[in-house]
Design a protein around this motif. Structure first.
Motif, PDB file in Angstrom:
ATOM      1  N   LYS A  82       0.834  -1.206   0.000  1.00 15.92           N
ATOM      2  CA  LYS A  82       0.000   0.000   0.000  1.00 15.92           C
ATOM      3  C   LYS A  82       0.869   1.257   0.000  1.00 15.92           C
ATOM      4  CE  LYS A  82      -3.558  -2.310   2.775  1.00 15.92           C
ATOM      5  NZ  LYS A  82      -4.264  -2.326   4.085  1.00 15.92           N
ATOM      6  N   VAL A  83       1.916   1.217   0.825  1.00 20.48           N
ATOM      7  CA  VAL A  83       2.824   2.366   0.918  1.00 20.48           C
ATOM      8  C   VAL A  83       3.547   2.586  -0.406  1.00 20.48           C
ATOM      9  CG1 VAL A  83       4.930   3.220   2.022  1.00 20.48           C
ATOM     10  CG2 VAL A  83       3.115   2.173   3.415  1.00 20.48           C
ATOM     11  N   VAL A  84       4.090   1.503  -0.977  1.00 23.07           N
ATOM     12  CA  VAL A  84       4.865   1.617  -2.208  1.00 23.07           C
ATOM     13  C   VAL A  84       3.995   2.088  -3.368  1.00 23.07           C
ATOM     14  CG1 VAL A  84       6.187   0.315  -3.928  1.00 23.07           C
ATOM     15  CG2 VAL A  84       6.593  -0.061  -1.492  1.00 23.07           C
ATOM     16  N   LYS A  85       2.782   1.599  -3.443  1.00 20.82           N
ATOM     17  CA  LYS A  85       1.886   2.028  -4.523  1.00 20.82           C
ATOM     18  C   LYS A  85       1.640   3.541  -4.445  1.00 20.82           C
ATOM     19  CE  LYS A  85      -2.352   0.660  -6.926  1.00 20.82           C
ATOM     20  NZ  LYS A  85      -1.659   0.356  -8.204  1.00 20.82           N
ATOM     21  N   ASP A 102       2.805   9.039  -6.302  1.00 22.32           N
ATOM     22  CA  ASP A 102       3.226  10.399  -5.947  1.00 22.32           C
ATOM     23  C   ASP A 102       4.551  10.792  -6.605  1.00 22.32           C
ATOM     24  OD1 ASP A 102       0.975  10.612  -4.399  1.00 22.32           O
ATOM     25  OD2 ASP A 102       1.980  10.186  -2.506  1.00 22.32           O
ATOM     26  N   ASN A 103       5.094   9.910  -7.447  1.00 24.68           N
ATOM     27  CA  ASN A 103       6.297  10.211  -8.229  1.00 24.68           C
ATOM     28  C   ASN A 103       7.523  10.448  -7.354  1.00 24.68           C
ATOM     29  OD1 ASN A 103       7.308  10.444 -10.916  1.00 24.68           O
ATOM     30  ND2 ASN A 103       7.475  12.672 -10.655  1.00 24.68           N
ATOM     31  N   VAL A 104       7.560   9.785  -6.195  1.00 23.00           N
ATOM     32  CA  VAL A 104       8.653  10.008  -5.254  1.00 23.00           C
ATOM     33  C   VAL A 104       9.999   9.588  -5.839  1.00 23.00           C
ATOM     34  CG1 VAL A 104       9.600   9.281  -3.021  1.00 23.00           C
ATOM     35  CG2 VAL A 104       7.183   9.908  -3.216  1.00 23.00           C
ATOM     36  N   ILE A 105      10.031   8.479  -6.599  1.00 19.24           N
ATOM     37  CA  ILE A 105      11.295   8.062  -7.213  1.00 19.24           C
ATOM     38  C   ILE A 105      11.287   8.321  -8.727  1.00 19.24           C
ATOM     39  CG2 ILE A 105      11.863   6.355  -5.450  1.00 19.24           C
ATOM     40  CD1 ILE A 105      10.958   4.181  -7.506  1.00 19.24           C
ATOM     41  N   GLU A 150      12.962  -4.484  -5.576  1.00 23.84           N
ATOM     42  CA  GLU A 150      13.712  -3.247  -5.762  1.00 23.84           C
ATOM     43  C   GLU A 150      13.181  -2.557  -7.005  1.00 23.84           C
ATOM     44  OE1 GLU A 150      17.713  -4.629  -6.095  1.00 23.84           O
ATOM     45  OE2 GLU A 150      17.999  -4.733  -3.923  1.00 23.84           O
ATOM     46  N   LEU A 151      12.731  -1.323  -6.846  1.00 25.06           N
ATOM     47  CA  LEU A 151      12.196  -0.541  -7.955  1.00 25.06           C
ATOM     48  C   LEU A 151      13.080   0.682  -8.149  1.00 25.06           C
ATOM     49  CD1 LEU A 151       9.519  -1.624  -6.066  1.00 25.06           C
ATOM     50  CD2 LEU A 151       8.419  -0.945  -8.197  1.00 25.06           C
ATOM     51  N   TRP A 152      13.720   0.742  -9.320  1.00 30.48           N
ATOM     52  CA  TRP A 152      14.676   1.807  -9.621  1.00 30.48           C
ATOM     53  C   TRP A 152      14.002   2.847 -10.513  1.00 30.48           C
ATOM     54  CZ3 TRP A 152      19.623   1.530  -7.561  1.00 30.48           C
ATOM     55  CH2 TRP A 152      19.985   0.297  -6.989  1.00 30.48           C
ATOM     56  N   GLY A 153      13.925   4.076 -10.013  1.00 28.27           N
ATOM     57  CA  GLY A 153      13.323   5.159 -10.769  1.00 28.27           C
ATOM     58  C   GLY A 153      14.331   6.224 -11.160  1.00 28.27           C
ATOM     59  N   SER A 154      13.880   7.192 -11.918  1.00 30.14           N
ATOM     60  CA  SER A 154      14.768   8.255 -12.396  1.00 30.14           C
ATOM     61  C   SER A 154      15.261   9.144 -11.263  1.00 30.14           C
ATOM     62  CB  SER A 154      14.048   9.100 -13.439  1.00 30.14           C
ATOM     63  OG  SER A 154      12.848   9.653 -12.897  1.00 30.14           O
ATOM     64  N   LYS A 155      14.564   9.110 -10.107  1.00 28.95           N
ATOM     65  CA  LYS A 155      14.961   9.958  -8.985  1.00 28.95           C
ATOM     66  C   LYS A 155      15.372   9.178  -7.749  1.00 28.95           C
ATOM     67  CE  LYS A 155      11.171  12.502  -8.759  1.00 28.95           C
ATOM     68  NZ  LYS A 155      10.246  13.602  -8.388  1.00 28.95           N
ATOM     69  N   GLY A 156      15.343   7.824  -7.829  1.00 24.53           N
ATOM     70  CA  GLY A 156      15.725   7.080  -6.642  1.00 24.53           C
ATOM     71  C   GLY A 156      15.301   5.629  -6.684  1.00 24.53           C
ATOM     72  N   LEU A 157      15.369   4.995  -5.524  1.00 32.76           N
ATOM     73  CA  LEU A 157      15.148   3.563  -5.368  1.00 32.76           C
ATOM     74  C   LEU A 157      14.196   3.305  -4.211  1.00 32.76           C
ATOM     75  CD1 LEU A 157      15.966   0.456  -5.585  1.00 32.76           C
ATOM     76  CD2 LEU A 157      17.866   1.044  -4.049  1.00 32.76           C
ATOM     77  N   ILE A 158      13.274   2.339  -4.401  1.00 30.99           N
ATOM     78  CA  ILE A 158      12.424   1.835  -3.321  1.00 30.99           C
ATOM     79  C   ILE A 158      12.714   0.357  -3.166  1.00 30.99           C
ATOM     80  CG2 ILE A 158      10.058   1.286  -2.592  1.00 30.99           C
ATOM     81  CD1 ILE A 158       9.124   3.758  -4.099  1.00 30.99           C
ATOM     82  N   ILE A 168      13.383   4.025   1.160  1.00 28.05           N
ATOM     83  CA  ILE A 168      13.381   4.946   0.031  1.00 28.05           C
ATOM     84  C   ILE A 168      14.744   5.630  -0.026  1.00 28.05           C
ATOM     85  CG2 ILE A 168      12.213   6.896  -1.062  1.00 28.05           C
ATOM     86  CD1 ILE A 168       9.930   6.256   1.093  1.00 28.05           C
ATOM     87  N   TYR A 169      15.391   5.552  -1.189  1.00 26.49           N
ATOM     88  CA  TYR A 169      16.697   6.185  -1.378  1.00 26.49           C
ATOM     89  C   TYR A 169      16.583   7.199  -2.509  1.00 26.49           C
ATOM     90  CZ  TYR A 169      18.248   2.052   1.232  1.00 26.49           C
ATOM     91  OH  TYR A 169      18.404   1.070   2.175  1.00 26.49           O
ATOM     92  N   THR A 170      16.609   8.471  -2.147  1.00 22.48           N
ATOM     93  CA  THR A 170      16.662   9.544  -3.144  1.00 22.48           C
ATOM     94  C   THR A 170      17.921  10.353  -2.824  1.00 22.48           C
ATOM     95  OG1 THR A 170      15.118  10.835  -1.772  1.00 22.48           O
ATOM     96  CG2 THR A 170      14.188   9.583  -3.618  1.00 22.48           C
ATOM     97  N   ASP A 171      17.793  11.630  -2.519  1.00 27.58           N
ATOM     98  CA  ASP A 171      18.969  12.375  -2.078  1.00 27.58           C
ATOM     99  C   ASP A 171      19.264  12.108  -0.604  1.00 27.58           C
ATOM    100  OD1 ASP A 171      16.644  13.583  -1.317  1.00 27.58           O
ATOM    101  OD2 ASP A 171      17.345  15.641  -1.637  1.00 27.58           O
ATOM    102  N   GLU A 172      18.340  11.382   0.031  1.00 28.80           N
ATOM    103  CA  GLU A 172      18.530  10.936   1.414  1.00 28.80           C
ATOM    104  C   GLU A 172      17.814   9.600   1.595  1.00 28.80           C
ATOM    105  OE1 GLU A 172      16.748  13.759   4.031  1.00 28.80           O
ATOM    106  OE2 GLU A 172      14.745  13.523   3.179  1.00 28.80           O
TER     107      GLU A 172
END
Length: 319
Positions: free
Chosen positions: A130-133, A138-141, A248-256, A267-271
């Protein structure tokens, strides 16, 4: 609603059975098991005898609205088809069948007769999901480009049901295990698997049964997303590893990342950020009743049938 249980050949069916026993909205009309050994085991577990002596008795009982199926894998497709022909909804352990022609008939009959075919795909119910969806929506990664998942299981040879290793009864490790991951990614990403780039099954750990393909890996596309998966019977014990349903889901702005064995989402983005989750039991009974009464849930028939079709296509591409 009245439900009858047919087949206790895999332990997964007991989660549904126990939920039905506890439910005030479901009445268990009876049980049937063709296999003598499995019947004795089930009688010992429940402390009860079996109410039906044949599957036909259940099919002919007009008071039964739902049939729950837990027989060996390759038998399930025909059992579901017969249930649908008799006008009954079905809820089944995964996979629901091992043959795409059976799946075609299941899909045709269920839609023609307006009946539900549901499946115990429990990963969709995890709080992490639910959280990851929501994070993806929300385009977090950012845009998701690559996904990897692992679902290694314990072979447990000698204790796992013997039919796993009998010719024609298991139906393939990708179909057996990967259906969970395939279904979950379809749910999370709202995309279908469109191409299988590579798929392989081979024997490595089941040395006593060299014809049993216990290892399975594949690379597939979901449109412009690439998925890399390992769903082998490679775990050394029931002490579930960090690789047990790890995504592991790799996006243009980070990783979940998240794992079924840990109630957290990373969640790994700039932090780095960690979200705590609280997992409960899958609400199979609640959603089964809603589905049979016309309300779509995450057990949705159409999603289940399509997930089953796509995992069979991946397995059919094995080299």
């Amino acid at each position: 609603m009245k439900i009858a249980f047919v087949g206790f050949r895999h332990g997964h069916i007991w989660s549904l059975y126990n939920s039905a026993v506890e439910s005030t909205d479901i009445e268990i009309a009876g049980r049937y098991e063709e296999d003598d050994v499995a019947r004795v085991v089930a009688e010992e577990i429940t402390g009860k005898g079996f109410e039906f002596n044949s599957y036909d008795e259940i099919l002919d009982d007009t008071s039964i609205e739902i049939i729950a199926i837990g027989d060996y894998y390759s038998k399930r497709g025909n059992l579901i088809i017969e249930a649908l022909k008799s006008g009954k909804h079905v809820i089944c352990d995964k996979p629901i069948c091992t043959d795409v022609n059976e799946l075609d008939e299941i899909e045709f009959l269920s839609k023609e007769k307006g009946l539900k075919v549901l499946c115990l795909l429990d990963l969709r119910y995890m709080d992490q999901v639910k959280v990851v969806k929501e994070l993806i929506q929300d385009n977090v990664i950012g845009k998701v480009h690559n996904v990897s998942f692992t679902g290694q299981h314990f072979l447990n040879y000698g204790n796992r049901p013997n039919w796993y290793f009998e010719d024609g009864k298991h139906g393939g490790t990708i179909n057996d295990i990967a259906i969970h991951g395939v279904d979950l990614l379809r749910y999370l990403l709202n995309k279908d698997f469109t191409e299988t780039c590579f798929a392989k099954m081979w024997n490595a750990f089941a040395t006593e049964k060299p014809d049993f393909m216990d290892c399975a890996q594949f690379i597939a596309k979901m449109g412009d997303i690439t998925v890399n998966a390992d769903v082998s019977y490679a775990a050394p014990s029931y002490n579930r590893l960090p690789t047990y349903w790890r995504f592991e889901l790799w996006g243009s702005k980070g990783l979940i990342t998240f794992c079924a064995n840990e109630d957290k989402v990373y969640i790994y983005t700039d932090e780095k950020k960690v979200i705590e989750c609280n997992n409960g039991k899958p609400e199979y009974i609640r959603d089964m009743i809603l589905e049979c009464n016309g309300t779509e849930t995450i057990l949705s028939r159409n999603n289940i049938l399509e997930s089953q079709r796509q995992v069979l296509k991946i397995q059919m591409a094995t080299v």
